[in-house]
Design a protein around this motif. Structure first.
Motif, short mmCIF file in Angstrom:
data_model
loop_
_atom_site.label_atom_id
_atom_site.label_comp_id
_atom_site.label_asym_id
_atom_site.label_seq_id
_atom_site.Cartn_x
_atom_site.Cartn_y
_atom_site.Cartn_z
N SER A 1 0.83 -1.21 0.00
CA SER A 1 0.00 0.00 0.00
C SER A 1 0.85 1.25 0.00
O SER A 1 0.52 2.26 -0.64
CB SER A 1 -0.92 0.00 1.23
N LEU B 1 2.08 2.00 -3.53
CA LEU B 1 1.02 2.56 -4.36
C LEU B 1 0.64 3.96 -3.90
O LEU B 1 0.32 4.84 -4.72
CB LEU B 1 -0.20 1.64 -4.32
N PHE C 1 -7.13 -5.00 -4.23
CA PHE C 1 -6.81 -3.57 -4.19
C PHE C 1 -8.05 -2.75 -4.56
O PHE C 1 -8.78 -3.08 -5.50
CB PHE C 1 -5.67 -3.23 -5.16
N ILE D 1 -8.58 1.54 -5.00
CA ILE D 1 -8.03 2.89 -4.90
C ILE D 1 -9.21 3.83 -4.74
O ILE D 1 -10.13 3.85 -5.59
CB ILE D 1 -7.22 3.26 -6.15
N ILE E 1 -5.50 3.89 -0.18
CA ILE E 1 -5.16 2.60 -0.79
C ILE E 1 -5.76 1.53 0.12
O ILE E 1 -5.28 1.29 1.23
CB ILE E 1 -3.64 2.41 -0.92
N THR F 1 -6.53 -2.25 0.78
CA THR F 1 -6.08 -3.58 0.35
C THR F 1 -6.63 -4.64 1.30
O THR F 1 -6.97 -4.37 2.46
CB THR F 1 -4.55 -3.67 0.36
#
Length: 529
Positions: free
Chosen positions: A54, A57, A145, A147, A222, A224
């Motif tokens: 995370s 990203l 994931f 976003i 993020i 996850t």
């Protein structure tokens, strides 16, 4: 052999050893029920991996947002001053803190809701740019994931695109600028095998919400998720090692069992069998055991067999002694009874059928047999005292020799050597030994008695010799037997040398008859006092 009705039950040694070995062998199996500790470790590992992914990203997401600040991209909530990281700190790690054994397990993740307004096109564009990275990452990490934009709307992910996740607890916290993770109940796609129920880690899902911070404001999240590694899958992957470990445990258990059997169980069973054979009177049961096992058990077994053999010899000695004593007492008692009955018949008869001389002879016989019984009783008392255990007794040989000369003042008694040495025996018992040897020599026509003492490390060796009648070869092996005598007609009881031997043996000494061409010689070994 019947067991007493109210005897308390006690486990056998074999049962105890079996229970210990079974417990040792079962330890690896019992360890399966402590999988929660390992589950926690796997959950921490999963959370740490999600944090790392995370964070990467989030860094890419932040750069995309920063490049669009000039275009007027809208940021989210401002982070409170107290929650902002210290600029001087170069390292701000996020440590895994989920605890399966605590109260961190939440219900199943709520479903996504419809967004109140569509996502900003700028964020939709960023999501599209990040999507290829997400897909490549999922191929390796198998993580899920999402976003999210600053309002919690999904802008990238395989599912729930354009929907809002802002109502979920961990996402709501991240939208305020703070990282949060959660353990949630997971409903698997298909029922797991029954054995999987041992591990709680199978039915949970780890969720991680990492905020994306730009200029101290939230630019997105993020989000996850991933199921922790399955412990049974791990065991299956390492099955070869676990099979070897299991075989090693079984082999070690067998070796331990054989060692226990060899060193404890077998010697103990053999010793129990020996005790039963000894109780049945088996003379061969006193032989050493085939296997003693440990040093302590060897000492215990040897002590037991020595004690049993000593008690057996003592029992045989008492039986033989009682038989001889009965025989020795029978003759004078029969003679006394016969003479008394004849005298009584003579007194009750109207005519005097016994002469005065005959009556006198009968009375003399009674008195003579009575004296013999008194002498034998005195010898028995001496024998009983001779067999009593010594109590820290000691005396000097010179004092004993002086007492011996006083007891036989008319006899030639010569003594030399280390007479000043102290021996581990009282003067009374030492005098009994030497007196019996001297008296026995005098009764066999000895004129001179010679004592010669030689000091050694732990003993004092004394040779007692005389010039009396020699002992015939057939009688040499019998002279220490109780009641054996060649002078019974002159009042010999046959107890003298038996008493001497009993005194010497009970005090840790010894006596033996020495070969001699002329006269008689004995060797005495007195313990040092």
């Amino acid at each position: 052999m019947m067991k007493p009705r109210n005897e308390k039950w006690r486990p056998s040694l074999g049962l105890v050893i079996f229970a210990v070995l079974a417990s040792v062998a079962a330890l690896p199996l019992v360890g399966l029920f402590f999988f929660r500790l390992y589950d926690n470790q796997l959950i921490h590992q999963t959370q740490a991996e999600l944090i790392a992914q995370s964070r990467v990203l989030a860094a890419v997401f932040a750069r995309e947002v920063e490049s669009r600040l000039d275009a007027g991209i809208v940021l989210g909530a401002e982070i409170p001053l107290g929650a902002r990281p210290d600029p001087e700190e170069q390292v701000t790690p996020i440590r895994p803190a989920l605890d399966l054994a605590g109260n961190d397990l939440l219900r199943r993740r709520p479903d996504a809701l419809a967004a109140s307004a569509p996502a900003d096109p700028a964020y939709v564009e960023i999501g599209a740019r990040l999507m290829p990275i997400i897909l490549e990452t999922q191929k390796v990490t198998l993580a899920g994931f999402r976003i999210l934009d600053p309002r919690g709307v999904v802008i990238a992910g395989r599912q729930e695109m354009g929907q809002s996740l802002a109502h979920i607890e961990e996402v709501a916290t991240a939208l305020q600028g703070q990282y949060r993770a959660a353990l949630r109940i997971r409903v698997p796609d298909k029922p797991p095998p029954p054995i999987y129920s041992i591990s709680r880690g199978v039915g949970v899902h780890v969720f991680s919400a990492m905020p994306v911070i730009v200029n101290n404001r939230v630019a997105g999240v993020i989000y996850t998720s991933r199921t922790p590694s399955n412990i049974f899958d791990h065991l299956y992957q390492e099955r070869g090692k676990f099979i070897l470990a299991g075989l090693a445990v079984i082999f070690a258990t067998i070796i331990i069992g054989l060692v226990f059997s060899r060193t404890i169980t077998q010697p103990m069973r053999e010793l129990i069998d020996r005790a039963a054979r000894i109780s049945r009177g088996d003379g061969d049961a006193f032989q050493p055991l085939a296997h003693y096992g440990t040093r302590e058990f060897a000492q215990l077994s040897q002590s037991f067999l020595d004690m049993a053999e000593q008690l057996s010899r003592r029992s045989d000695y008492i039986a033989i002694f009682s038989s001889h004593l009965t025989h020795e007492l029978k003759s004078p008692l029969t003679s006394i009874k016969g003479a008394a009955e004849l005298l009584l018949d003579s007194l009750q008869s109207k005519s005097d059928n016994l002469t005065r001389m005959e009556q006198k002879n009968f009375v003399s016989n009674i008195l003579g047999d009575t004296e013999r019984l008194e002498a034998m009783t005195q010898r028995l008392r001496e024998l009983a005292r001779a067999e009593t255990a010594p109590q820290n007794e000691h005396t000097e040989l010179g004092l004993v020799v002086g007492g011996l000369k006083s007891r036989f003042p008319t006899r030639a008694i010569d003594a030399n050597g280390c007479l000043e040495r102290s021996i581990g025996m009282s003067s009374e018992k030492a005098l009994i030994v030497l007196s019996h040897l001297t008296d026995n020599a005098i009764r066999h026509n000895a004129k001179h008695v010679r004592l010669e003492a030689v000091g050694e490390d732990t003993t004092v060796r004394m040779t007692v010799s005389n010039d009396g009648d020699p002992i015939s070869e057939p009688n040499r092996e019998k002279i220490f037997d109780a009641f054996f005598t060649t002078r019974r007609d002159t009042g010999g009881t046959g107890m003298g040398l038996a008493i001497v031997q009993a005194v010497m043996t009970s005090h840790g000494g010894s006596i033996r008859l020495l070969p001699s061409d002329k006269g008689v010689a004995f060797e005495l070994q007195f313990p040092v006092g």
